[in-house]
Design a protein around this motif. Structure first.
Motif, PDB file in Angstrom:
ATOM      1  N   UNK A   1       0.976  -1.085  -0.225  1.00 54.48           N
ATOM      2  CA  UNK A   1      -0.410   0.069  -0.058  1.00 54.48           C
ATOM      3  C   UNK A   1       0.636   1.031  -0.033  1.00 54.48           C
ATOM      4  N   UNK A   2       2.115   0.938   0.145  1.00 56.96           N
ATOM      5  CA  UNK A   2       2.942   2.246  -0.031  1.00 56.96           C
ATOM      6  C   UNK A   2       4.517   2.027  -0.499  1.00 56.96           C
ATOM      7  N   UNK A   3       4.338   1.111  -1.571  1.00 55.84           N
ATOM      8  CA  UNK A   3       5.651   0.677  -1.868  1.00 55.84           C
ATOM      9  C   UNK A   3       6.740   1.731  -2.145  1.00 55.84           C
ATOM     10  N   UNK A   4       5.768   3.014  -3.221  1.00 61.49           N
ATOM     11  CA  UNK A   4       6.931   4.528  -3.375  1.00 61.49           C
ATOM     12  C   UNK A   4       7.354   5.074  -2.228  1.00 61.49           C
ATOM     13  N   UNK A   5       6.307   5.077  -1.291  1.00 66.89           N
ATOM     14  CA  UNK A   5       7.582   4.983  -0.269  1.00 66.89           C
ATOM     15  C   UNK A   5       8.662   4.674   0.949  1.00 66.89           C
TER      16      UNK A   5
ATOM     17  N   UNK B   1      12.070  -3.457  -2.521  1.00 69.86           N
ATOM     18  CA  UNK B   1      12.576  -2.548  -4.134  1.00 69.86           C
ATOM     19  C   UNK B   1      13.178  -3.085  -4.213  1.00 69.86           C
ATOM     20  N   UNK B   2      14.127  -4.029  -4.443  1.00 69.71           N
ATOM     21  CA  UNK B   2      15.363  -4.090  -5.312  1.00 69.71           C
ATOM     22  C   UNK B   2      16.763  -4.027  -4.382  1.00 69.71           C
ATOM     23  N   UNK B   3      16.802  -3.103  -2.868  1.00 73.91           N
ATOM     24  CA  UNK B   3      17.691  -2.399  -2.714  1.00 73.91           C
ATOM     25  C   UNK B   3      18.978  -3.099  -2.795  1.00 73.91           C
ATOM     26  N   UNK B   4      19.140  -4.305  -1.890  1.00 75.60           N
ATOM     27  CA  UNK B   4      19.775  -5.024  -2.003  1.00 75.60           C
ATOM     28  C   UNK B   4      20.284  -5.516  -3.416  1.00 75.60           C
ATOM     29  N   UNK B   5      19.604  -6.300  -4.383  1.00 78.00           N
ATOM     30  CA  UNK B   5      19.505  -6.713  -4.940  1.00 78.00           C
ATOM     31  C   UNK B   5      20.694  -5.929  -5.860  1.00 78.00           C
TER      32      UNK B   5
ATOM     33  N   UNK C   1      10.147  -1.588  -7.965  1.00 75.53           N
ATOM     34  CA  UNK C   1      11.833  -1.752  -7.504  1.00 75.53           C
ATOM     35  C   UNK C   1      12.617  -1.172  -9.155  1.00 75.53           C
ATOM     36  N   UNK C   2      14.063  -0.814  -8.464  1.00 73.15           N
ATOM     37  CA  UNK C   2      15.206  -0.063  -9.281  1.00 73.15           C
ATOM     38  C   UNK C   2      15.545  -1.125 -10.666  1.00 73.15           C
TER      39      UNK C   2
END
Length: 248
Positions: free
Chosen positions: A9-13, A46-50, A73-74
């Motif tokens: 529900x708040x994936x962008x933030x 969100x792919x931060x570690x990936x 995800x980035x």
């Protein structure tokens, strides 16, 4: 066990305000599998570690059960995103050299996940699980954030949060364990960024849904006063780990 989605529900933030892991952590993980090329980043969010892993490995398969998280995800040319559960991945047998789980393990069904690790991990590969506890800024600011965490939204945390508070130490870990050096995340953040980050807590989101008001606003004025005249402060999150070698 069904997928418990606390973040779509708040994936962008969530993506905007999450702190970054130190580069040295991923260099260390590479040193554990120096000839390894393929990583499974499980519960990637969100792919931060990936994306950070992609600096050191040729291919990163990043999975998350939340389609919204994957959509936010980035992108990266060496990262392949997939929507799938940790316990039921789409990976081939013994496909990956390293399996990483960054601040997501407490959502998993542990034994089925460990079974999947044995299936998809190469022999003598590595499973690296980590998380982070409460961030620290200054005694005055920390006291207000601790009040939010414990007194205001304490009853809104999902039960799985206890595993993070216990640093995953109470979870049976069926692999030969490796003790890493100390790592922490550090950010130079403004008060606005800290307040934005607090808004991504699953307990805060649950409080908002139930009460139709933002609990962060209850400490915002005092936090800004405690912050003082400086624009930014160092925010630090110590990391904790469970790292093991997959048996041959």
């Amino acid at each position: 066990m069904g997928f418990r989605d606390h973040f779509s529900s708040h994936s962008s933030s969530y993506s905007e305000y999450r702190p970054g892991y130190p580069r040295e952590l991923f260099s260390y993980l590479k040193s554990l599998v120096p000839d390894g090329n393929v990583v499974w980043d499980c519960g990637t969010g969100n792919g931060q570690a990936a994306v950070s892993l992609a600096e050191f490995f040729d291919k990163v398969i990043a999975t998350d059960p939340s389609a919204n998280q994957i959509a936010s995800a980035e992108p990266h040319p060496r990262v392949e995103y997939r929507v799938s559960k940790a316990e039921e991945s789409t990976l081939e047998n013994h496909e990956v050299d390293l399996i990483t789980v960054a601040q997501a393990f407490h959502w998993f069904d542990f034994e089925p996940f460990f079974k999947e690790v044995r299936r998809v991990g190469k022999k003598n590969g590595i499973l690296a699980i980590w998380g982070y506890q409460m961030h620290r800024i200054s005694p005055e600011v920390d006291a207000l954030i601790d009040k939010l965490y414990g007194e205001i939204v304490g009853t809104y945390w999902p039960p799985e949060r206890k595993y993070v508070e216990e640093e995953y130490k109470t979870i049976s870990f069926p692999f030969e364990e490796i003790l890493p050096p100390s790592f922490s995340m550090k950010e130079e953040w403004t008060a606005d960024q800290v307040l934005g980050y607090l808004g991504t807590w699953s307990s805060v989101q649950k409080y908002i849904q139930k009460n139709e008001s933002d609990p962060v606003s209850l400490i915002e004025s005092d936090l800004r006063s405690a912050w003082g005249a400086v624009k930014t402060r160092t925010v630090e999150w110590p990391l904790f780990f469970r790292i093991g070698r997959i048996p041959s």
